[in-house]
Design a protein around this motif. Structure first.
Motif, PDB file in Angstrom:
ATOM      1  N   ARG A  15      35.173 -85.179 -57.514  1.00  0.00           N
ATOM      2  CA  ARG A  15      33.862 -85.763 -57.259  1.00  0.00           C
ATOM      3  C   ARG A  15      32.905 -85.484 -58.423  1.00  0.00           C
ATOM      4  N   GLY A  16      32.984 -84.277 -58.966  1.00  0.00           N
ATOM      5  CA  GLY A  16      32.154 -83.928 -60.116  1.00  0.00           C
ATOM      6  C   GLY A  16      32.508 -84.757 -61.341  1.00  0.00           C
ATOM      7  N   ALA A  17      33.800 -84.976 -61.556  1.00  0.00           N
ATOM      8  CA  ALA A  17      34.224 -85.794 -62.687  1.00  0.00           C
ATOM      9  C   ALA A  17      33.735 -87.230 -62.530  1.00  0.00           C
ATOM     10  N   ALA A  18      33.795 -87.736 -61.311  1.00  0.00           N
ATOM     11  CA  ALA A  18      33.331 -89.100 -61.062  1.00  0.00           C
ATOM     12  C   ALA A  18      31.835 -89.222 -61.334  1.00  0.00           C
ATOM     13  N   LYS A  19      31.058 -88.231 -60.887  1.00  0.00           N
ATOM     14  CA  LYS A  19      29.618 -88.234 -61.141  1.00  0.00           C
ATOM     15  C   LYS A  19      29.334 -88.179 -62.635  1.00  0.00           C
ATOM     16  N   LYS A  20      30.095 -87.347 -63.329  1.00  0.00           N
ATOM     17  CA  LYS A  20      29.896 -87.192 -64.768  1.00  0.00           C
ATOM     18  C   LYS A  20      30.135 -88.511 -65.491  1.00  0.00           C
ATOM     19  N   LEU A  22      30.147 -91.559 -64.187  1.00  0.00           N
ATOM     20  CA  LEU A  22      29.174 -92.543 -63.740  1.00  0.00           C
ATOM     21  C   LEU A  22      27.832 -92.330 -64.445  1.00  0.00           C
ATOM     22  N   GLY A  23      27.441 -91.074 -64.581  1.00  0.00           N
ATOM     23  CA  GLY A  23      26.214 -90.758 -65.299  1.00  0.00           C
ATOM     24  C   GLY A  23      26.297 -91.152 -66.763  1.00  0.00           C
ATOM     25  N   ARG A  24      27.456 -90.957 -67.347  1.00  0.00           N
ATOM     26  CA  ARG A  24      27.649 -91.336 -68.746  1.00  0.00           C
ATOM     27  C   ARG A  24      27.587 -92.851 -68.899  1.00  0.00           C
ATOM     28  N   ALA A  25      28.196 -93.574 -67.971  1.00  0.00           N
ATOM     29  CA  ALA A  25      28.229 -95.038 -68.055  1.00  0.00           C
ATOM     30  C   ALA A  25      26.842 -95.660 -67.855  1.00  0.00           C
ATOM     31  N   THR A  26      26.034 -95.039 -66.991  1.00  0.00           N
ATOM     32  CA  THR A  26      24.712 -95.590 -66.706  1.00  0.00           C
ATOM     33  C   THR A  26      23.618 -95.005 -67.593  1.00  0.00           C
ATOM     34  N   GLY A  27      23.938 -93.966 -68.340  1.00  0.00           N
ATOM     35  CA  GLY A  27      22.944 -93.329 -69.188  1.00  0.00           C
ATOM     36  C   GLY A  27      22.039 -92.376 -68.427  1.00  0.00           C
ATOM     37  N   ASN A  28      22.437 -91.987 -67.231  1.00  0.00           N
ATOM     38  CA  ASN A  28      21.657 -91.096 -66.379  1.00  0.00           C
ATOM     39  C   ASN A  28      22.065 -89.644 -66.680  1.00  0.00           C
ATOM     40  N   ARG A  30      20.720 -86.821 -65.665  1.00  0.00           N
ATOM     41  CA  ARG A  30      20.702 -85.927 -64.500  1.00  0.00           C
ATOM     42  C   ARG A  30      22.015 -86.012 -63.726  1.00  0.00           C
ATOM     43  N   LEU A  31      22.495 -87.222 -63.524  1.00  0.00           N
ATOM     44  CA  LEU A  31      23.748 -87.422 -62.801  1.00  0.00           C
ATOM     45  C   LEU A  31      24.926 -86.850 -63.595  1.00  0.00           C
ATOM     46  N   ARG A  32      24.893 -87.042 -64.902  1.00  0.00           N
ATOM     47  CA  ARG A  32      25.959 -86.508 -65.750  1.00  0.00           C
ATOM     48  C   ARG A  32      25.982 -84.979 -65.695  1.00  0.00           C
ATOM     49  N   THR A  33      24.805 -84.366 -65.726  1.00  0.00           N
ATOM     50  CA  THR A  33      24.716 -82.911 -65.664  1.00  0.00           C
ATOM     51  C   THR A  33      25.173 -82.383 -64.311  1.00  0.00           C
ATOM     52  N   GLU A  34      24.757 -83.049 -63.237  1.00  0.00           N
ATOM     53  CA  GLU A  34      25.207 -82.656 -61.898  1.00  0.00           C
ATOM     54  C   GLU A  34      26.730 -82.732 -61.807  1.00  0.00           C
ATOM     55  N   GLY A  35      27.295 -83.775 -62.371  1.00  0.00           N
ATOM     56  CA  GLY A  35      28.743 -83.934 -62.352  1.00  0.00           C
ATOM     57  C   GLY A  35      29.453 -82.831 -63.104  1.00  0.00           C
TER      58      GLY A  35
END
Length: 57
Positions: A15-20, A22-28, A30-35
């Motif tokens: 789940r963390g890898a997916a968030k990371k 997704l955050g990278r793809a969207t430029g977010n 915060r989401l990348r860091t949470e992941g």
């Protein structure tokens, strides 16, 4: 360690890898860091469980 806990730790890592990613793809950032944090947390729990299992033998 029980199968359920091992599966929960692996799920947390995935789940963390997916968030990371997704955050990278969207430029977010915060989401990348949470992941990254969630992925590291899951990996740490897995490593602790493996060490615990080794010393049980």
């Amino acid at each position: 360690m029980s199968i359920g806990k091992k599966l929960a730790n692996k799920t947390e890592t995935v789940r963390g890898a997916a968030k990371k990613y997704l955050g990278r793809a969207t430029g977010n950032t915060r989401l990348r860091t949470e992941g990254r944090l969630e992925q590291a947390k899951g990996n740490t729990k897995q490593a602790g469980a493996k060490a615990k299992d080794i010393f049980k033998r």
